[in-house]
Design a protein around this motif. Structure first.
Motif, PDB file in Angstrom:
ATOM      1  N   MET A   1       0.816  -1.185   0.000  1.00  0.00           N
ATOM      2  CA  MET A   1       0.000   0.000   0.000  1.00  0.00           C
ATOM      3  C   MET A   1       0.866   1.258   0.000  1.00  0.00           C
ATOM      4  N   ALA A   2       2.076   1.132   0.472  1.00  0.00           N
ATOM      5  CA  ALA A   2       2.984   2.288   0.487  1.00  0.00           C
ATOM      6  C   ALA A   2       3.272   2.756  -0.943  1.00  0.00           C
ATOM      7  N   GLU A   3       3.396   1.829  -1.864  1.00  0.00           N
ATOM      8  CA  GLU A   3       3.658   2.206  -3.258  1.00  0.00           C
ATOM      9  C   GLU A   3       2.466   2.945  -3.855  1.00  0.00           C
ATOM     10  N   ILE A   4       1.275   2.512  -3.512  1.00  0.00           N
ATOM     11  CA  ILE A   4       0.078   3.193  -4.003  1.00  0.00           C
ATOM     12  C   ILE A   4      -0.002   4.578  -3.384  1.00  0.00           C
ATOM     13  N   ARG A   5       0.257   4.662  -2.087  1.00  0.00           N
ATOM     14  CA  ARG A   5       0.239   5.960  -1.405  1.00  0.00           C
ATOM     15  C   ARG A   5       1.254   6.908  -2.043  1.00  0.00           C
ATOM     16  N   SER A   6       2.443   6.402  -2.385  1.00  0.00           N
ATOM     17  CA  SER A   6       3.462   7.266  -2.986  1.00  0.00           C
ATOM     18  C   SER A   6       3.013   7.761  -4.357  1.00  0.00           C
ATOM     19  N   LEU A   7       2.290   6.942  -5.108  1.00  0.00           N
ATOM     20  CA  LEU A   7       1.763   7.391  -6.396  1.00  0.00           C
ATOM     21  C   LEU A   7       0.699   8.469  -6.209  1.00  0.00           C
ATOM     22  N   LEU A   8      -0.115   8.312  -5.182  1.00  0.00           N
ATOM     23  CA  LEU A   8      -1.169   9.293  -4.918  1.00  0.00           C
ATOM     24  C   LEU A   8      -0.599  10.605  -4.382  1.00  0.00           C
ATOM     25  N   ASP A   9       0.568  10.532  -3.758  1.00  0.00           N
ATOM     26  CA  ASP A   9       1.186  11.719  -3.168  1.00  0.00           C
ATOM     27  C   ASP A   9       2.090  12.471  -4.135  1.00  0.00           C
ATOM     28  N   LEU A  10       2.144  12.040  -5.386  1.00  0.00           N
ATOM     29  CA  LEU A  10       2.956  12.756  -6.372  1.00  0.00           C
ATOM     30  C   LEU A  10       2.442  14.187  -6.502  1.00  0.00           C
ATOM     31  N   PRO A  11       3.353  15.143  -6.669  1.00  0.00           N
ATOM     32  CA  PRO A  11       2.919  16.537  -6.821  1.00  0.00           C
ATOM     33  C   PRO A  11       1.993  16.706  -8.024  1.00  0.00           C
ATOM     34  N   GLU A  12       1.113  17.685  -7.918  1.00  0.00           N
ATOM     35  CA  GLU A  12       0.171  17.999  -9.001  1.00  0.00           C
ATOM     36  C   GLU A  12       0.932  18.212 -10.296  1.00  0.00           C
ATOM     37  N   GLY A  13       0.451  17.617 -11.366  1.00  0.00           N
ATOM     38  CA  GLY A  13       1.061  17.792 -12.671  1.00  0.00           C
ATOM     39  C   GLY A  13       2.139  16.772 -12.997  1.00  0.00           C
ATOM     40  N   THR A  14       2.562  15.995 -11.985  1.00  0.00           N
ATOM     41  CA  THR A  14       3.565  14.963 -12.224  1.00  0.00           C
ATOM     42  C   THR A  14       2.916  13.808 -12.980  1.00  0.00           C
ATOM     43  N   PRO A  17       3.648   6.852 -13.570  1.00  0.00           N
ATOM     44  CA  PRO A  17       4.461   5.870 -14.300  1.00  0.00           C
ATOM     45  C   PRO A  17       3.647   5.229 -15.421  1.00  0.00           C
ATOM     46  N   ALA A  18       4.295   4.392 -16.196  1.00  0.00           N
ATOM     47  CA  ALA A  18       3.619   3.707 -17.303  1.00  0.00           C
ATOM     48  C   ALA A  18       2.346   3.025 -16.813  1.00  0.00           C
ATOM     49  N   ARG A  19       1.352   3.005 -17.669  1.00  0.00           N
ATOM     50  CA  ARG A  19       0.054   2.419 -17.317  1.00  0.00           C
ATOM     51  C   ARG A  19       0.194   0.981 -16.797  1.00  0.00           C
ATOM     52  N   ALA A  20       1.065   0.195 -17.415  1.00  0.00           N
ATOM     53  CA  ALA A  20       1.258  -1.195 -16.975  1.00  0.00           C
ATOM     54  C   ALA A  20       1.754  -1.239 -15.524  1.00  0.00           C
ATOM     55  N   ASP A  24      -0.288  -2.802 -12.383  1.00  0.00           N
ATOM     56  CA  ASP A  24       0.332  -3.787 -11.503  1.00  0.00           C
ATOM     57  C   ASP A  24       0.129  -3.406 -10.036  1.00  0.00           C
ATOM     58  N   LYS A  25       0.307  -2.124  -9.733  1.00  0.00           N
ATOM     59  CA  LYS A  25       0.093  -1.643  -8.354  1.00  0.00           C
ATOM     60  C   LYS A  25      -1.374  -1.809  -7.963  1.00  0.00           C
ATOM     61  N   LEU A  26      -2.269  -1.525  -8.899  1.00  0.00           N
ATOM     62  CA  LEU A  26      -3.691  -1.698  -8.617  1.00  0.00           C
ATOM     63  C   LEU A  26      -4.025  -3.164  -8.349  1.00  0.00           C
ATOM     64  N   THR A  27      -3.473  -4.054  -9.145  1.00  0.00           N
ATOM     65  CA  THR A  27      -3.718  -5.491  -8.951  1.00  0.00           C
ATOM     66  C   THR A  27      -3.249  -5.938  -7.581  1.00  0.00           C
ATOM     67  N   THR A  28      -2.068  -5.485  -7.197  1.00  0.00           N
ATOM     68  CA  THR A  28      -1.551  -5.813  -5.867  1.00  0.00           C
ATOM     69  C   THR A  28      -2.468  -5.244  -4.788  1.00  0.00           C
ATOM     70  N   GLY A  29      -2.929  -4.024  -4.995  1.00  0.00           N
ATOM     71  CA  GLY A  29      -3.832  -3.389  -4.030  1.00  0.00           C
ATOM     72  C   GLY A  29      -5.164  -4.111  -3.923  1.00  0.00           C
ATOM     73  N   TYR A  30      -5.704  -4.539  -5.056  1.00  0.00           N
ATOM     74  CA  TYR A  30      -6.968  -5.287  -5.031  1.00  0.00           C
ATOM     75  C   TYR A  30      -6.797  -6.624  -4.301  1.00  0.00           C
ATOM     76  N   ALA A  31      -5.664  -7.274  -4.490  1.00  0.00           N
ATOM     77  CA  ALA A  31      -5.402  -8.534  -3.773  1.00  0.00           C
ATOM     78  C   ALA A  31      -5.337  -8.275  -2.272  1.00  0.00           C
ATOM     79  N   TYR A  32      -4.710  -7.176  -1.890  1.00  0.00           N
ATOM     80  CA  TYR A  32      -4.635  -6.818  -0.476  1.00  0.00           C
ATOM     81  C   TYR A  32      -6.037  -6.548   0.077  1.00  0.00           C
ATOM     82  N   LEU A  86      -6.573   6.078  -7.316  1.00  0.00           N
ATOM     83  CA  LEU A  86      -5.490   5.766  -8.240  1.00  0.00           C
ATOM     84  C   LEU A  86      -6.053   5.311  -9.584  1.00  0.00           C
ATOM     85  N   ARG A  87      -7.081   4.514  -9.547  1.00  0.00           N
ATOM     86  CA  ARG A  87      -7.703   4.043 -10.798  1.00  0.00           C
ATOM     87  C   ARG A  87      -8.233   5.221 -11.606  1.00  0.00           C
TER      88      ARG A  87
END
Length: 92
Positions: A1-14, A17-20, A24-32, A86-87
């Motif tokens: 979940m830390a990786e998802i949180r870090s993606l959500l905390d990216l500064p505005e306009g950033t 990463p690649a959609r794939a 992958d992060k979403l899939t891991t999050g859904y499994a969690y 994130l989705r």
């Protein structure tokens, strides 16, 4: 979940990463989230069994399971909210 949180905390306009990678992060999050749901249902079942048991259950035990169930509900709601955000960001 830390990786998802870090993606959500990216500064505005950033750029994300690649959609794939995001998928992958979403899939891991859904499994969690599914694992949290499994644990939550187990707590709910335990509480239901305890309340229906004879002799009357110990109030402390009922309270403990109720608190744990409440925490599980809160955690699951938080995880689902992060995944939905994130989705939405990934699809925009």
């Amino acid at each position: 979940m830390a990786e998802i949180r870090s993606l959500l905390d990216l500064p505005e306009g950033t750029e994300l990463p690649a959609r794939a990678d995001v998928e992958d992060k979403l899939t891991t999050g859904y499994a969690y989230a599914l694992d949290l749901e499994r644990r939550r249902l187990r707590l709910e079942r335990s509480l239901r069994t305890l309340v229906r048991s004879e002799p009357r259950p110990d109030g402390d035990e009922v309270r403990e399971l109720t608190v744990r169930l409440g925490r599980a509900d809160q955690e699951l709601a938080g995880v689902r909210a992060m995944l939905a955000t994130l989705r939405a960001q990934a699809l925009s």
